[in-house]
Design a protein around this motif. Structure first.
Motif, PDB file in Angstrom:
ATOM      1  N   PRO A  60     -18.895 -12.709  -0.757  1.00 47.82           N
ATOM      2  CA  PRO A  60     -19.030 -11.831  -1.923  1.00 47.82           C
ATOM      3  C   PRO A  60     -17.769 -11.033  -2.242  1.00 47.82           C
ATOM      4  O   PRO A  60     -17.389 -10.913  -3.416  1.00 47.82           O
ATOM      5  N   GLY A  61     -17.108 -10.491  -1.211  1.00 46.62           N
ATOM      6  CA  GLY A  61     -15.918  -9.688  -1.468  1.00 46.62           C
ATOM      7  C   GLY A  61     -14.795 -10.494  -2.084  1.00 46.62           C
ATOM      8  O   GLY A  61     -14.178 -10.077  -3.084  1.00 46.62           O
ATOM      9  N   PHE A  62     -14.494 -11.657  -1.505  1.00 48.00           N
ATOM     10  CA  PHE A  62     -13.435 -12.490  -2.064  1.00 48.00           C
ATOM     11  C   PHE A  62     -13.809 -12.972  -3.457  1.00 48.00           C
ATOM     12  O   PHE A  62     -12.982 -12.951  -4.373  1.00 48.00           O
ATOM     13  N   ALA A  63     -15.043 -13.443  -3.629  1.00 45.98           N
ATOM     14  CA  ALA A  63     -15.447 -13.983  -4.929  1.00 45.98           C
ATOM     15  C   ALA A  63     -15.305 -12.934  -6.026  1.00 45.98           C
ATOM     16  O   ALA A  63     -14.823 -13.224  -7.125  1.00 45.98           O
ATOM     17  N   ARG A  64     -15.669 -11.683  -5.739  1.00 46.19           N
ATOM     18  CA  ARG A  64     -15.520 -10.625  -6.742  1.00 46.19           C
ATOM     19  C   ARG A  64     -14.048 -10.367  -7.039  1.00 46.19           C
ATOM     20  O   ARG A  64     -13.683 -10.056  -8.185  1.00 46.19           O
ATOM     21  N   SER A  65     -13.196 -10.513  -6.020  1.00 44.71           N
ATOM     22  CA  SER A  65     -11.771 -10.232  -6.223  1.00 44.71           C
ATOM     23  C   SER A  65     -11.104 -11.244  -7.144  1.00 44.71           C
ATOM     24  O   SER A  65     -10.035 -10.954  -7.703  1.00 44.71           O
ATOM     25  N   VAL A  66     -11.683 -12.436  -7.303  1.00 47.60           N
ATOM     26  CA  VAL A  66     -11.093 -13.445  -8.187  1.00 47.60           C
ATOM     27  C   VAL A  66     -11.916 -13.623  -9.467  1.00 47.60           C
ATOM     28  O   VAL A  66     -11.736 -14.592 -10.186  1.00 47.60           O
TER      29      VAL A  66
END
Length: 285
Positions: free
Chosen positions: A34-40
């Protein structure tokens, strides 16, 4: 299913489920985090495409029964993300011998679209024509230069334990008791091995599963050993986006758990063609 005058009748069914992202933690493909996906730019971590494939497979199994799992097919394209907790409607329009299946979110967006076939007309592939190749000592770089020199990827020898099978059925919220009752492997579980082969051969950046075409010629059982060779298709690009087609064969023996070198003639195997995209994850044309 035939209407008056010899026309094929069409019927539509809908079922609803709540999506689950079982890959949100400790998965090497960061698009599920979730954290990485939101960052991109995504709203949340993405539900794996192989699990969305499992959602789509509910409709043809419900319409055609277990025979479809041993002689049918499903070709799916994943066009929009599915997120953990999304309410997804599986909408199926059946006109025998085919069916169009869509996964639609609560906003009415079609996230995945598939065509199912009741029976595949083509003969099964010959496992003898697929070479079992050793895995590389270390995964190769995910670059055109590295991949361009390799057509056959390292093979896997795999099986699905009872524990793994039951976990996968829970992960995809499978409503049918057929798989546990008859101890056969879910087609979405078989498709996971395409991901496994790619990850075992290639050092991947975050990537996205965009299409799969699966053909079924047998129903492997829990605990049965399967050989999994793979052939890489021709790389192609849409400006700024690279795609890797992968053709995977899963061949089993007539007796579960028998090594291929000592097995009776192999069953006609499941076979799939899958495409993967590098960032920023646009589907192929």
């Amino acid at each position: 299913m035939e209407a008056e005058g010899g026309r094929q009748a069409t019927s539509t069914t809908e079922v609803t489920l709540v999506a689950y992202n079982r890959a949100a933690v400790d998965n090497p493909n960061l698009v599920h985090d979730p954290g990485f996906a939101r960052s991109v730019g995504f709203r949340d971590g993405l539900v794996p495409g192989v699990d969305v494939f499992s959602y789509l497979a509910r409709a043809p199994l419900g319409a055609w029964g277990p025979g479809w799992l041993g002689e049918g097919g499903l070709e799916a394209r994943f066009v929009q993300p599915v997120y953990d907790g999304d309410t997804i409607t599986i909408r199926a329009t059946r006109t025998d011998p085919t069916m169009v299946v869509e996964a639609v979110n609560a906003e009415g967006t079609v996230c995945a679209r598939a065509t199912a076939e009741r029976r595949i007309a083509e003969p099964p592939p010959d496992p003898g024509r697929w070479a079992d190749m050793p895995l590389p000592a270390s995964p190769m770089a995910a670059t055109p230069d590295a991949l361009g020199g390799v057509s056959e990827l390292g093979s896997l020898l795999v099986s699905v334990s009872e524990e793994d099978a039951r976990r996968q059925l829970a992960d995809v919220r499978e409503p049918s008791d057929l798989y546990a009752r008859t101890r056969i492997v879910h087609p979405g579980h078989l498709l996971r091995f395409a991901d496994s082969i790619l990850a075992a051969n290639v050092l991947l950046p975050p990537w996205m599963h965009v299409t799969s075409r699966a053909r079924f010629f047998a129903t492997p059982g829990w605990g049965e050993q399967l050989t999994a060779p793979a052939i890489r298709g021709a790389l192609f690009e849409v400006p700024g986006h690279r795609f890797t087609p992968l053709h995977v064969l899963l061949a089993g023996a007539r007796g579960p758990g028998l090594p291929r070198t000592h097995a009776p003639p192999p069953l006609p195997p499941p076979c799939s063609s899958t495409s993967y995209a590098s960032p920023p994850f646009l589907p192929p044309p």
